[in-house]
Scaffold this active site. Sequence first.
Site, mmCIF file in Angstrom:
data_model
loop_
_atom_site.group_PDB
_atom_site.id
_atom_site.type_symbol
_atom_site.label_atom_id
_atom_site.label_comp_id
_atom_site.label_asym_id
_atom_site.label_seq_id
_atom_site.Cartn_x
_atom_site.Cartn_y
_atom_site.Cartn_z
ATOM 1 N N GLU A 210 0.796 -1.227 0.124
ATOM 2 C CA GLU A 210 -0.154 -0.085 -0.043
ATOM 3 C C GLU A 210 0.877 1.178 -0.016
ATOM 4 O O GLU A 210 1.383 1.689 1.044
ATOM 5 C CB GLU A 210 -0.861 0.126 1.100
ATOM 6 C CG GLU A 210 -1.924 -1.198 1.451
ATOM 7 C CD GLU A 210 -2.952 -1.040 0.098
ATOM 8 O OE1 GLU A 210 -3.195 0.020 -0.223
ATOM 9 O OE2 GLU A 210 -3.530 -2.040 -0.238
ATOM 10 N N CYS A 244 -2.244 9.478 2.514
ATOM 11 C CA CYS A 244 -1.759 9.029 1.081
ATOM 12 C C CYS A 244 -2.670 9.368 -0.190
ATOM 13 O O CYS A 244 -2.110 9.321 -1.094
ATOM 14 C CB CYS A 244 -1.635 7.433 1.350
ATOM 15 S SG CYS A 244 -3.295 6.578 1.896
HETATM 16 P P1 NAD Z 1 7.325 4.900 7.695
HETATM 17 O O1 NAD Z 1 8.577 5.985 7.654
HETATM 18 O O2 NAD Z 1 6.790 4.764 9.003
HETATM 19 O O3 NAD Z 1 7.899 3.714 6.747
HETATM 20 C C1 NAD Z 1 6.720 2.747 7.025
HETATM 21 C C2 NAD Z 1 7.373 1.335 7.546
HETATM 22 O O4 NAD Z 1 8.595 0.830 6.999
HETATM 23 C C3 NAD Z 1 7.777 1.661 9.292
HETATM 24 O O5 NAD Z 1 7.002 0.591 9.817
HETATM 25 C C4 NAD Z 1 9.286 1.490 9.187
HETATM 26 O O6 NAD Z 1 9.661 0.871 10.071
HETATM 27 C C5 NAD Z 1 9.615 0.789 7.685
HETATM 28 N N1 NAD Z 1 10.774 1.101 7.182
HETATM 29 C C6 NAD Z 1 11.304 2.311 6.969
HETATM 30 N N2 NAD Z 1 12.398 2.164 6.466
HETATM 31 C C7 NAD Z 1 12.644 0.854 5.984
HETATM 32 C C8 NAD Z 1 13.766 0.152 5.580
HETATM 33 N N3 NAD Z 1 14.810 0.569 5.120
HETATM 34 N N4 NAD Z 1 13.841 -1.348 5.504
HETATM 35 C C9 NAD Z 1 12.630 -1.645 6.145
HETATM 36 N N5 NAD Z 1 11.767 -1.179 6.680
HETATM 37 C C10 NAD Z 1 11.650 0.087 6.656
HETATM 38 O O7 NAD Z 1 6.392 5.802 6.569
HETATM 39 P P2 NAD Z 1 6.408 6.584 5.351
HETATM 40 O O8 NAD Z 1 6.917 5.440 4.289
HETATM 41 O O9 NAD Z 1 7.208 7.806 5.369
HETATM 42 O O10 NAD Z 1 4.910 6.706 5.090
HETATM 43 C C11 NAD Z 1 4.477 7.550 4.293
HETATM 44 C C12 NAD Z 1 4.291 6.996 2.779
HETATM 45 O O11 NAD Z 1 3.467 5.946 2.870
HETATM 46 C C13 NAD Z 1 3.670 7.897 1.871
HETATM 47 O O12 NAD Z 1 4.207 7.602 0.521
HETATM 48 C C14 NAD Z 1 2.022 7.598 1.678
HETATM 49 O O13 NAD Z 1 1.527 7.908 0.557
HETATM 50 C C15 NAD Z 1 2.233 6.168 1.829
HETATM 51 N N6 NAD Z 1 1.064 5.675 2.367
HETATM 52 C C16 NAD Z 1 0.222 4.720 1.822
HETATM 53 C C17 NAD Z 1 -1.016 4.418 2.360
HETATM 54 C C18 NAD Z 1 -1.910 3.470 1.453
HETATM 55 O O14 NAD Z 1 -2.961 3.013 2.035
HETATM 56 N N7 NAD Z 1 -1.750 3.182 0.441
HETATM 57 C C19 NAD Z 1 -1.323 4.831 3.542
HETATM 58 C C20 NAD Z 1 -0.596 5.670 4.342
HETATM 59 C C21 NAD Z 1 0.696 5.916 3.805
#
Ligand code: NAD
Length: 488
Positions: A210, A244
């Site tokens: 997602e 998102c």
């Molecule tokens: P985040 O930084 O919380 O990362 C998400 C998860 O990935 C965390 O649990 C984190 O621990 C893990 N993570 C981060 N880096 C990692 C790595 N190198 N290796 C393994 N795991 C790792 O969240 P984010 O990415 O900043 O979230 C924002 C993004 O998520 C935006 O692009 C947003 O559009 C998207 N998003 C999508 C939805 C959807 O339903 N499609 C919903 C919410 C957010």
Amino acid sequence: MSQEQQAVARARKAFETGRSKCLEHRIRQLKNLQRLFIERQSVISDAVKKDLNKSEVGTQLYETLGLEGEISLAIKKLKEWAAPRPVEKNLMTISDTVYIKPEPLGVVLIIGAWNYPWAVTIQPLIGAIAAGNAAVVKPSEVCVHTSKVMEDLLPLYIDKELYPVVTGGVSETQELLRQRFDHIFYTGNSMVGKLIMEAAAKHLTPVTLELGGKSPCYIDKDCDISIACRRIAWGKYTNCGQTCIAPDYILCEPSVQDRVIEEVKKSIKEFYTDNPKTCPDYGRIINQRHFKRIMNMLEDSAIAAGGDNDESDCYIAPTVLRDVKPEAKVMQEEIFGPLLPILPVNGLGEAIQFINKGEKPLALYVFSSDNKVIKRMTDETSSGGLLANDCLVHYSVSSLPFGGVGNSGMGCYHGKFTFDQLSHLRGCLIKQLKMEGVNSMRYPPHTLKKLGWARFFILNNVDVGWIGRMTLLAVLAVVAAVVLQYLL
Ligand code: NAD
């Protein structure tokens, strides 16, 4: 053994006891989860307030209400979802029992993001429980307070062996990803999405991703611009733009740009007062890293409204940018903050061309009173979801699949889609050891006559369901007798 390894091993062992498969157990767990949201609302809201400055009402409205709805739906529909699903048969299989049996996959890893920390982490968990899986829950470390509350509360309500919570950052998540899972459900950005898929490939583990991206919003000049901008301002500035499916940027004809700016400004004032900084319904950027990232995007574009900010408070005012060029910094990545760029385009055709040049978005918004405009936008573009004349609300419809396509993700969820996503849909065919004569057509020696009969039997689909089976069995017996005469 690391803490992460232990949690996964415990969940696997608990899964192997078979208790998660029992429908009563699943319903009991879902009811317990429901109770958590009723009894612990204030603890939940306090943490989200600390993380994102959401008000208590805001947290209920945008996070927990939807979860309560999804839990109720799963409880109500579970028997139906989990039941064998009869399928159409051909003449060859008419006397057989042919059905799809949804089965648990095993141990699911759920990796959540921080922007709607409860919604994006618990919603997949609801489906994982309903589908009879064990699940390791990894909330985002970025929402520090919520992740702690989740770690403390979940074990008090649901089976802590089957559904353990593992907290931590990148290294803990990487350690988890080295373990073997039966499905990984990840919510977050596309770059990390690729790492998740790479890690999953080592064990051939299926993934749901997602992700996000730049969700475009086209405003047709022939529409109620005032209503359109009100809905867009709500979709954009809710949770300070950290949604998102927030409309990332506006495409409209130059002739309506000033009107759009004025109407968005009016709505900002209506929703968040003259000073959004002191308004309880206006959020904050999650941390200073994201604050700097967003502020950096402002550099080469003209501000038409907003722009005030305060780094120490992670505050960025609702902001509108005018005459933005496709090369501008704000157009190079998902904004995920309260900046609303307007890109002038010459009509619908150019808007469609522009959208199709980019990655396939998670959501696509079109505002128009002309159904032909909506239809053209729908037919000539692709995106995870499409919404005409509103923003965000498709997320709340459990009967719609929610998910991305291409760079915005793979797989989908919500309602029954979550259940199916986290189930193995096992194709089952139960035959009797009778009527062997009918099978002669498939055994060597192969002849043209047998092929003719095989064509007749295979190419004729019949939808008999479970009713009328006996009648058809009788017919089949007669057909079989005739066929046998010809074949032997
Ligand atoms: P985040 O930084 O919380 O990362 C998400 C998860 O990935 C965390 O649990 C984190 O621990 C893990 N993570 C981060 N880096 C990692 C790595 N190198 N290796 C393994 N795991 C790792 O969240 P984010 O990415 O900043 O979230 C924002 C993004 O998520 C935006 O692009 C947003 O559009 C998207 N998003 C999508 C939805 C959807 O339903 N499609 C919903 C919410 C957010």
